[in-house]
Design a protein around this motif. Structure first.
Motif, PDB file in Angstrom:
ATOM      1  N   SER A 180      12.232  31.598 -40.113  1.00  0.00           N
ATOM      2  CA  SER A 180      12.869  32.221 -40.849  1.00  0.00           C
ATOM      3  C   SER A 180      13.255  33.628 -39.948  1.00  0.00           C
ATOM      4  O   SER A 180      14.125  34.508 -40.306  1.00  0.00           O
ATOM      5  CB  SER A 180      12.198  32.805 -42.049  1.00  0.00           C
ATOM      6  N   VAL A 181      12.235  33.920 -38.943  1.00  0.00           N
ATOM      7  CA  VAL A 181      12.715  35.015 -37.730  1.00  0.00           C
ATOM      8  C   VAL A 181      14.128  34.916 -37.380  1.00  0.00           C
ATOM      9  O   VAL A 181      14.658  35.864 -36.857  1.00  0.00           O
ATOM     10  CB  VAL A 181      11.806  35.249 -36.881  1.00  0.00           C
ATOM     11  N   THR A 182      14.665  33.665 -37.490  1.00  0.00           N
ATOM     12  CA  THR A 182      16.057  33.519 -36.705  1.00  0.00           C
ATOM     13  C   THR A 182      17.178  33.862 -37.889  1.00  0.00           C
ATOM     14  O   THR A 182      18.203  34.001 -37.574  1.00  0.00           O
ATOM     15  CB  THR A 182      16.481  31.814 -36.432  1.00  0.00           C
ATOM     16  N   LEU A 183      16.660  34.179 -39.027  1.00  0.00           N
ATOM     17  CA  LEU A 183      17.615  34.547 -40.048  1.00  0.00           C
ATOM     18  C   LEU A 183      17.471  35.913 -40.285  1.00  0.00           C
ATOM     19  O   LEU A 183      18.559  36.746 -40.837  1.00  0.00           O
ATOM     20  CB  LEU A 183      17.063  33.788 -41.607  1.00  0.00           C
ATOM     21  N   ALA A 184      16.542  36.643 -39.929  1.00  0.00           N
ATOM     22  CA  ALA A 184      16.354  38.135 -40.265  1.00  0.00           C
ATOM     23  C   ALA A 184      15.127  38.555 -39.125  1.00  0.00           C
ATOM     24  O   ALA A 184      14.089  38.181 -39.042  1.00  0.00           O
ATOM     25  CB  ALA A 184      15.880  38.618 -41.524  1.00  0.00           C
ATOM     26  N   ALA A 185      15.495  39.707 -38.579  1.00  0.00           N
ATOM     27  CA  ALA A 185      14.333  40.231 -37.302  1.00  0.00           C
ATOM     28  C   ALA A 185      13.202  40.816 -38.331  1.00  0.00           C
ATOM     29  O   ALA A 185      13.161  41.412 -39.163  1.00  0.00           O
ATOM     30  CB  ALA A 185      15.286  41.356 -36.993  1.00  0.00           C
ATOM     31  N   MET A 186      12.065  40.608 -37.343  1.00  0.00           N
ATOM     32  CA  MET A 186      10.794  40.868 -37.806  1.00  0.00           C
ATOM     33  C   MET A 186      10.153  41.773 -36.898  1.00  0.00           C
ATOM     34  O   MET A 186      10.223  41.376 -35.624  1.00  0.00           O
ATOM     35  CB  MET A 186       9.841  39.511 -38.244  1.00  0.00           C
ATOM     36  N   GLN A 245      20.545  33.627 -47.529  1.00  0.00           N
ATOM     37  CA  GLN A 245      21.644  34.058 -48.555  1.00  0.00           C
ATOM     38  C   GLN A 245      22.214  35.654 -47.952  1.00  0.00           C
ATOM     39  O   GLN A 245      23.387  35.767 -48.200  1.00  0.00           O
ATOM     40  CB  GLN A 245      21.098  33.921 -49.974  1.00  0.00           C
ATOM     41  N   ALA A 246      21.199  36.276 -47.982  1.00  0.00           N
ATOM     42  CA  ALA A 246      21.640  37.669 -47.619  1.00  0.00           C
ATOM     43  C   ALA A 246      22.092  37.696 -46.133  1.00  0.00           C
ATOM     44  O   ALA A 246      23.161  38.631 -45.972  1.00  0.00           O
ATOM     45  CB  ALA A 246      20.027  38.586 -47.387  1.00  0.00           C
ATOM     46  N   SER A 247      21.831  36.679 -45.312  1.00  0.00           N
ATOM     47  CA  SER A 247      22.398  36.841 -43.991  1.00  0.00           C
ATOM     48  C   SER A 247      23.960  36.306 -44.120  1.00  0.00           C
ATOM     49  O   SER A 247      24.959  36.933 -43.587  1.00  0.00           O
ATOM     50  CB  SER A 247      21.720  35.776 -42.962  1.00  0.00           C
ATOM     51  N   ARG A 248      24.235  35.337 -45.055  1.00  0.00           N
ATOM     52  CA  ARG A 248      25.431  34.827 -45.176  1.00  0.00           C
ATOM     53  C   ARG A 248      26.358  35.915 -45.860  1.00  0.00           C
ATOM     54  O   ARG A 248      27.556  35.975 -45.540  1.00  0.00           O
ATOM     55  CB  ARG A 248      25.499  33.767 -46.265  1.00  0.00           C
ATOM     56  N   GLU A 249      25.989  36.728 -47.075  1.00  0.00           N
ATOM     57  CA  GLU A 249      26.488  37.639 -47.708  1.00  0.00           C
ATOM     58  C   GLU A 249      26.744  38.940 -46.647  1.00  0.00           C
ATOM     59  O   GLU A 249      27.894  39.380 -46.884  1.00  0.00           O
ATOM     60  CB  GLU A 249      25.739  38.343 -48.723  1.00  0.00           C
ATOM     61  N   SER A 250      25.908  39.207 -45.717  1.00  0.00           N
ATOM     62  CA  SER A 250      26.259  40.234 -44.781  1.00  0.00           C
ATOM     63  C   SER A 250      27.620  39.974 -43.893  1.00  0.00           C
ATOM     64  O   SER A 250      28.043  40.863 -43.295  1.00  0.00           O
ATOM     65  CB  SER A 250      25.101  40.661 -44.156  1.00  0.00           C
ATOM     66  N   ARG A 251      27.816  38.823 -43.783  1.00  0.00           N
ATOM     67  CA  ARG A 251      28.786  38.414 -42.725  1.00  0.00           C
ATOM     68  C   ARG A 251      30.074  38.227 -43.435  1.00  0.00           C
ATOM     69  O   ARG A 251      31.205  38.156 -42.884  1.00  0.00           O
ATOM     70  CB  ARG A 251      28.481  37.089 -41.954  1.00  0.00           C
ATOM     71  N   THR A 252      29.949  38.273 -44.939  1.00  0.00           N
ATOM     72  CA  THR A 252      31.234  37.968 -45.635  1.00  0.00           C
ATOM     73  C   THR A 252      32.118  39.401 -45.818  1.00  0.00           C
ATOM     74  O   THR A 252      31.520  40.351 -46.095  1.00  0.00           O
ATOM     75  CB  THR A 252      30.835  37.671 -47.161  1.00  0.00           C
ATOM     76  N   PRO A 255      11.057  29.694 -50.527  1.00  0.00           N
ATOM     77  CA  PRO A 255      12.267  30.967 -51.378  1.00  0.00           C
ATOM     78  C   PRO A 255      12.367  32.124 -50.593  1.00  0.00           C
ATOM     79  O   PRO A 255      13.407  32.556 -50.801  1.00  0.00           O
ATOM     80  CB  PRO A 255      11.087  31.376 -52.578  1.00  0.00           C
ATOM     81  N   ASP A 256      11.543  32.557 -49.719  1.00  0.00           N
ATOM     82  CA  ASP A 256      11.608  33.734 -48.842  1.00  0.00           C
ATOM     83  C   ASP A 256      12.843  33.527 -47.740  1.00  0.00           C
ATOM     84  O   ASP A 256      13.518  34.299 -47.589  1.00  0.00           O
ATOM     85  CB  ASP A 256      10.551  34.430 -48.083  1.00  0.00           C
TER      86      ASP A 256
END
Length: 256
Positions: A131-137, A248-255, A241-242
């Protein structure tokens, strides 16, 4: 008589790999569970489960394991290592070690397996990233780079192998027990948090150490199973879940 399908999974000594081996076995598949140092551990003793030696950083080990395995229907690239620390303090030897397993190891396994899939015009590749590929850690630049590289590689490979009826999938697990290299990183974690970073790192490591983690090994095994059997064009499969929330947050940020 129906022929049972066969899956080869790397990194099965513990964690996601071991749980995935058990899951596929429970679903009635033939399972080839591979690991650097073969041992049964908690895996079921069964005629449908074989344990083979496979070190993804050693080409001769990969060649021998694939030859011994025989025809397979699905390959799951799960083997991986991690390091968390300040990039400036991470030795290049450690960076190369992480990439040898997480990036080049995946590519090496696939160079051994893909020709068989292509010739049969059948097969599924499942690459396990994070999931680090989905959001930077924070404090995970090296680990993230090794996994993001596989994300790009896999997306391109999906087009390449689709022409031969070979499906390619990505599974992106969230943070869970198997990813506790932030707490138990062994030698790779020695000296990678300089004094200047201590106040920054302390609350991050405290959060990593919390026992209430949202991604379970069973979550990841189920999603790997689902990806392996998915016949749609879906590429990304967040697991846990995380990870689902981050995707989902990543997709919404690109919308727009």
């Amino acid at each position: 008589m129906t022929t049972l399908k066969t899956v080869l999974i790397t990194g099965c000594s513990s964690g996601y790999g071991a749980e995935t081996a058990r899951y596929f076995h429970e679903k009635g598949w033939n399972v080839i569970a591979t690991m650097r140092n073969p041992r049964l551990g908690d895996l079921p003793k069964s005629e449908r489960l074989r344990i083979l030696a496979l070190d993804v950083t050693k080409p001769e080990s990969i060649t021998a394991a694939v030859a011994t395995a025989g025809p397979i229907d699905v390959v799951v690239n799960n083997a991986g290592i991690g390091v968390v620390g300040a990039f400036e303090a991470t030795p290049m030897t450690t960076i190369r070690e992480v990439f040898e397993t997480n990036t080049f190891g995946v590519m090496a396994v696939l160079q051994a397996v893909v020709p068989h899939f292509r010739e049969r015009r059948a097969g599924v590749v499942v690459n396990v990233t994070s999931s680090v590929t989905l959001a930077a850690m924070p404090l995970a630049a090296v680990y993230t780079a090794s996994k993001v590289a596989i994300e790009g590689f896999t997306a391109s490979l999906a087009h390449e192998l689709g022409a031969f009826n070979v499906r390619v999938k990505l599974v992106e697990p969230g943070y869970g027990p198997t990813t506790r290299f932030a707490v138990n990183g062994g030698e790779r974690m020695q000296g990678v948090i300089p004094k200047a970073y201590e106040s920054f790192a302390q609350p991050i490591f405290a959060a990593f150490a919390q026992p209430a983690l949202t991604t379970k090994e069973s979550d990841v095994a189920e999603v790997i199973w689902r990806a392996a059997n998915d016949e749609s064009g879906t590429l990304h499969f967040p697991a846990g879940p995380d990870a689902v929330a981050l995707a989902q947050a990543s997709r919404e940020s690109r919308t727009p």
